[in-house]
Design an enzyme around this catalytic site. Structure first.
Site, mmCIF file in Angstrom:
data_model
loop_
_atom_site.group_PDB
_atom_site.id
_atom_site.type_symbol
_atom_site.label_atom_id
_atom_site.label_comp_id
_atom_site.label_asym_id
_atom_site.label_seq_id
_atom_site.Cartn_x
_atom_site.Cartn_y
_atom_site.Cartn_z
ATOM 1 N N MET A 51 0.791 -1.169 -0.202
ATOM 2 C CA MET A 51 -0.029 -0.194 0.427
ATOM 3 C C MET A 51 0.839 0.993 -0.054
ATOM 4 O O MET A 51 2.030 1.159 0.066
ATOM 5 C CB MET A 51 -1.149 0.019 1.224
ATOM 6 C CG MET A 51 -1.984 -1.469 1.652
ATOM 7 S SD MET A 51 -2.875 -0.871 2.970
ATOM 8 C CE MET A 51 -3.985 0.176 2.562
ATOM 9 N N TRP A 74 0.721 -0.944 7.031
ATOM 10 C CA TRP A 74 0.502 -0.182 8.770
ATOM 11 C C TRP A 74 1.989 -0.402 9.573
ATOM 12 O O TRP A 74 1.678 -0.458 10.690
ATOM 13 C CB TRP A 74 -0.354 -1.199 9.443
ATOM 14 C CG TRP A 74 -1.745 -0.415 8.309
ATOM 15 C CD1 TRP A 74 -2.443 -0.442 7.392
ATOM 16 C CD2 TRP A 74 -3.121 0.045 9.170
ATOM 17 N NE1 TRP A 74 -3.366 -0.045 7.423
ATOM 18 C CE2 TRP A 74 -4.367 -0.139 8.941
ATOM 19 C CE3 TRP A 74 -3.219 0.006 10.932
ATOM 20 C CZ2 TRP A 74 -5.313 0.706 9.080
ATOM 21 C CZ3 TRP A 74 -4.561 0.560 11.086
ATOM 22 C CH2 TRP A 74 -5.207 1.152 10.328
ATOM 23 N N ILE A 123 -10.542 4.196 5.626
ATOM 24 C CA ILE A 123 -9.250 4.175 6.079
ATOM 25 C C ILE A 123 -8.312 3.387 5.486
ATOM 26 O O ILE A 123 -8.410 2.425 4.976
ATOM 27 C CB ILE A 123 -9.042 3.517 7.613
ATOM 28 C CG1 ILE A 123 -7.996 3.593 8.722
ATOM 29 C CG2 ILE A 123 -9.081 2.127 7.960
ATOM 30 C CD1 ILE A 123 -8.287 3.926 9.315
ATOM 31 N N GLU A 124 -6.609 4.199 5.420
ATOM 32 C CA GLU A 124 -5.727 3.228 4.371
ATOM 33 C C GLU A 124 -4.475 3.023 5.216
ATOM 34 O O GLU A 124 -3.815 1.815 4.951
ATOM 35 C CB GLU A 124 -5.408 4.074 3.365
ATOM 36 C CG GLU A 124 -6.471 3.506 2.211
ATOM 37 C CD GLU A 124 -6.303 4.207 1.561
ATOM 38 O OE1 GLU A 124 -5.179 4.780 0.892
ATOM 39 O OE2 GLU A 124 -7.509 4.533 -0.052
ATOM 40 N N SER A 125 -4.539 3.599 6.408
ATOM 41 C CA SER A 125 -3.170 3.478 7.475
ATOM 42 C C SER A 125 -3.702 4.084 8.117
ATOM 43 O O SER A 125 -4.310 5.223 8.445
ATOM 44 C CB SER A 125 -2.040 4.247 6.153
ATOM 45 O OG SER A 125 -2.442 5.636 6.252
#
Length: 418
Positions: A341, A345, A377-379
């Site tokens: 991504m 994370w 939310i992506e990160s």
């Protein structure tokens, strides 16, 4: 009789004449001995005799070795016999010292003695013949390291809260075992939150139960998709589910995102202890090329914080996807590059108090967890109102403290069974 006396008289007359004519021992002979040339050769001869006396024995053994080395090697049993006979006459205490702690057959017994010339040399088993002394040495080293860590590294260590999303698949045992071993080596208290897609299963419970680490095993109803994009989205929801568990149980510590396919260094767990509220570390990206030639010409990409001259956060190093256009994986079993991504994370850590409610010293630039939508939310940066407040860790992002790797088997793989 007259002839016999005549012969004797002639013999006596010739005998002294021969002595007088052979070597006239007079003053001229003494002068020849005392000449400088004669003295020089006499001294040289004596020096050579002295050198031969000192070194002649070693040279003779060397020549003997080169001449008779073949015969000596063929008669090894002949030289080994006296030492076998000596070992039978030793006491029980001597045998306990000579033999290794864990002998394996005759090879281990014969390996404790080497013959050099006419003398036997006893070889001490590595690393030490006494296992009790070895354990004492390791305990001393461990205590010294613990004291050094208490004095110079972390004064008040906090609990490490590791969040790991997972699901039952072919490589699950391989990946989870790596995370288990990393968490077992952490010198701090560890709370491991394992979130499983498709609900809690006995396969995953059997793996994490062997770790001996405090574990919270929860599940989500959704099954893991077969596409990488869908997998990223579901894993983000699973991590948010774990963060809500941290808030509900008011777990106090440092939250890190330990994916089951990542490789962690032990320095990472020491570094995250210095986090005040929200920190970031650098990740080395190990992307499978799938035969791409462009990737071979580039250095290993790194995702993490970028700092300015004042050691303040100035930006981010992200993964460049341009060299992989048209050669990136869409499904799990594609033979192409698995792209991470934009911000993984695993490169972020946060203080668990940032998730709590009713905290007096909670910073104003953090968002409430209830206001975060799972699909958006992506990160972890989505948890912050101001991303510039992130604390760069690992020498301001210069140290790579963990490695990102995604290796999966085909979706229809059935090994091992179940």
């Amino acid at each position: 009789m007259m002839k016999l006396s005549a012969l004797q008289q002639s013999y006596l007359n010739r005998r002294p004449g021969s002595f007088r004519g052979a070597a006239p021992l007079d003053s001229s002979a003494d002068g020849a001995i005392k000449s400088p040339a004669a003295v020089f050769w006499l001294v040289l001869h004596g020096l050579c005799c002295l050198i031969s006396l000192v070194l002649g024995f070693r040279f003779s053994r060397l020549v003997f070795f080169f001449i008779f080395s073949t015969s000596v090697t063929t008669n090894t049993n002949h030289f080994m016999a006296p030492f076998r006979q000596l070992t039978t006459t030793t006491t029980a205490a001597d045998v306990a010292l000579d033999l290794p702690s864990n002998p394996v057959g005759d090879a281990a017994l014969n390996g404790t003695r080497v013959v050099v010339g006419r003398h036997g040399i006893r070889i001490r088993p590595w690393p030490h013949p006494d296992p009790i002394e070895v354990m004492k040495a390791h305990q001393i080293i461990e205590r010294v390291q613990r004291e050094q860590r208490n004095q110079f590294v972390v004064k008040n260590p906090r609990t490490v809260i590791a969040v790991t999303p997972t699901y039952v698949r072919t490589f699950q045992t391989l990946h989870l075992t790596g995370v288990v071993h990393s968490l077992m080596l952490v010198p701090y208290d560890v709370m491991w939150i394992v979130v499983e897609a498709g609900g809690v299963t006995n396969e995953t419970a059997a793996i994490i139960s062997k770790s001996g680490v405090k574990t919270i095993h929860i599940g989500v109803d959704e099954k893991m998709p077969n596409t990488w994009e869908g997998r990223h989205k579901l894993e983000a929801k699973m991590r948010l589910r774990a963060l809500r568990v941290v808030r509900e149980k008011r777990l106090d510590g440092i939250v890190m995102f330990a994916d089951d396919s990542n490789v962690h260094s032990m320095e990472l767990f020491d570094e995250i202890q210095s986090t005040n509220w929200f920190g970031a570390v650098s990740i080395g990206i190990l992307a499978h090329s799938g035969g791409a030639e462009k990737e071979k010409k580039q250095a290993i990409p790194v995702q993490g914080p970028a700092c300015n001259a004042s050691s303040k956060l100035a930006g981010w190093h992200t993964f460049d996807t341009q060299p992989y256009e048209g050669n990136n994986a869409i499904f799990i079993d594609d033979r192409a590059t698995v792209l991470p991504m934009k911000m993984e994370w695993a490169g972020f850590v946060l203080n668990s108090r940032l998730l709590w409610k009713d905290v007096e010293d909670k910073p104003h630039w953090s968002r409430d967890l209830d206001s975060v939508v799972d699909d958006d939310i992506e990160s972890p940066l989505s948890l912050l109102k101001d991303p510039s407040m992130v604390e760069p860790l690992g020498s301001c992002g210069k140290q790579v403290l963990l490695w990102w790797l995604r290796v999966e088997a085909r979706a229809d793989s059935k090994f091992p069974a179940g």
